[in-house]
Design a protein around this motif. Structure first.
Motif, PDB file in Angstrom:
ATOM      1  N   LEU A 149      68.149  15.730  78.658  1.00  0.00           N
ATOM      2  CA  LEU A 149      68.927  16.360  79.636  1.00  0.00           C
ATOM      3  C   LEU A 149      68.056  17.519  80.468  1.00  0.00           C
ATOM      4  O   LEU A 149      68.175  17.594  81.647  1.00  0.00           O
ATOM      5  N   ALA A 150      67.505  18.318  79.425  1.00  0.00           N
ATOM      6  CA  ALA A 150      66.496  19.158  80.168  1.00  0.00           C
ATOM      7  C   ALA A 150      65.332  18.426  81.134  1.00  0.00           C
ATOM      8  O   ALA A 150      65.122  19.277  81.736  1.00  0.00           O
ATOM      9  N   GLU A 190      67.174  14.757  71.066  1.00  0.00           N
ATOM     10  CA  GLU A 190      66.664  13.840  72.062  1.00  0.00           C
ATOM     11  C   GLU A 190      67.721  13.919  73.128  1.00  0.00           C
ATOM     12  O   GLU A 190      67.320  13.952  74.375  1.00  0.00           O
ATOM     13  N   LEU A 191      68.905  14.004  72.976  1.00  0.00           N
ATOM     14  CA  LEU A 191      70.006  14.002  73.941  1.00  0.00           C
ATOM     15  C   LEU A 191      69.689  15.278  74.994  1.00  0.00           C
ATOM     16  O   LEU A 191      69.297  15.339  75.889  1.00  0.00           O
ATOM     17  N   VAL A 204      71.274   8.096  83.722  1.00  0.00           N
ATOM     18  CA  VAL A 204      70.280   7.323  83.859  1.00  0.00           C
ATOM     19  C   VAL A 204      70.151   6.638  85.043  1.00  0.00           C
ATOM     20  O   VAL A 204      69.058   6.617  85.700  1.00  0.00           O
ATOM     21  N   THR A 205      71.235   6.143  85.572  1.00  0.00           N
ATOM     22  CA  THR A 205      71.205   5.481  87.120  1.00  0.00           C
ATOM     23  C   THR A 205      70.797   6.501  88.201  1.00  0.00           C
ATOM     24  O   THR A 205      69.965   6.147  88.963  1.00  0.00           O
ATOM     25  N   TRP A 206      71.425   7.657  87.938  1.00  0.00           N
ATOM     26  CA  TRP A 206      71.154   8.609  88.969  1.00  0.00           C
ATOM     27  C   TRP A 206      69.657   8.951  88.928  1.00  0.00           C
ATOM     28  O   TRP A 206      68.819   9.127  89.928  1.00  0.00           O
ATOM     29  N   VAL A 262      67.557   9.775  77.148  1.00  0.00           N
ATOM     30  CA  VAL A 262      69.073   9.941  76.702  1.00  0.00           C
ATOM     31  C   VAL A 262      69.542   8.447  76.738  1.00  0.00           C
ATOM     32  O   VAL A 262      70.609   8.355  76.089  1.00  0.00           O
ATOM     33  N   GLU A 263      68.849   7.621  77.293  1.00  0.00           N
ATOM     34  CA  GLU A 263      69.367   6.401  77.341  1.00  0.00           C
ATOM     35  C   GLU A 263      70.232   5.730  76.175  1.00  0.00           C
ATOM     36  O   GLU A 263      71.235   4.968  75.967  1.00  0.00           O
TER      37      GLU A 263
END
Length: 164
Positions: free
Chosen positions: A83-84, A78-79, A132-134, A112-113
């Motif tokens: 990211l992909a 999942e990470l 996540v913020t970005w 990713v959260e």
């Protein structure tokens, strides 16, 4: 015309591509493709993806993350997939596809959260909470009516938070 094939006979376009992964006409000058199936340790994956993001090549960074999810432990899938998706979201936004870019940025952020909840909110040095913020901020900006098409290099996220 016969289809382009790779060394193993699989269909694979031989057309050169630009930095955002868009096909160019045969014979045009393109950027080198990322080799497929490269197994890297996580730190190498993060460094190579950051190099490509900084160069304005998020499509290529997505391919690096794709290798990580295909070769890494299942518990990390999942990470790397998230990211992909973030890299592909930036790709679509930079290609002018604001709607698709925003959707993929939000989907990648959601994926990713869950990794931000761990100790220090960092995985392999990746600043998950910062990403996540970005992603949510960029998704909101590109989805706004009349928003300019973002420059992939200028909008590239920092995967690893800088300290002190």
């Amino acid at each position: 015309m016969d289809r382009d094939r790779d060394g193993e006979g699989r269909a694979r376009s031989g057309r050169p591509r630009d930095g955002l992964g868009r096909p160019l006409p045969y014979g045009a000058e393109g950027v080198p493709r990322q080799p497929e199936g490269v197994v890297r340790v996580p730190g190498e994956t993060v460094r190579e993806a950051q190099r490509l993001l900084d160069a304005g090549m998020p499509f290529h960074a997505h391919e690096v993350f794709e290798d990580a999810w295909k070769s890494g432990p299942g518990g990390e899938r999942e990470l790397w997939q998230g990211l992909a998706q973030l890299a592909v979201g930036l790709t679509h936004a930079a290609r002018g596809n604001a709607r698709g870019g925003a959707r993929l940025l939000l989907r990648g952020a959601a994926r990713v959260e869950g990794y931000a909840a761990g100790p220090g909110a960092v995985t392999y040095g990746v600043d998950v909470a910062g990403l996540v913020t970005w992603a949510r901020g960029l998704a909101a900006r590109v989805a706004a009516p009349g928003a300019p098409v973002p420059d992939a290099s200028a909008e590239a996220p920092r995967l690893v938070a800088f300290s002190g």
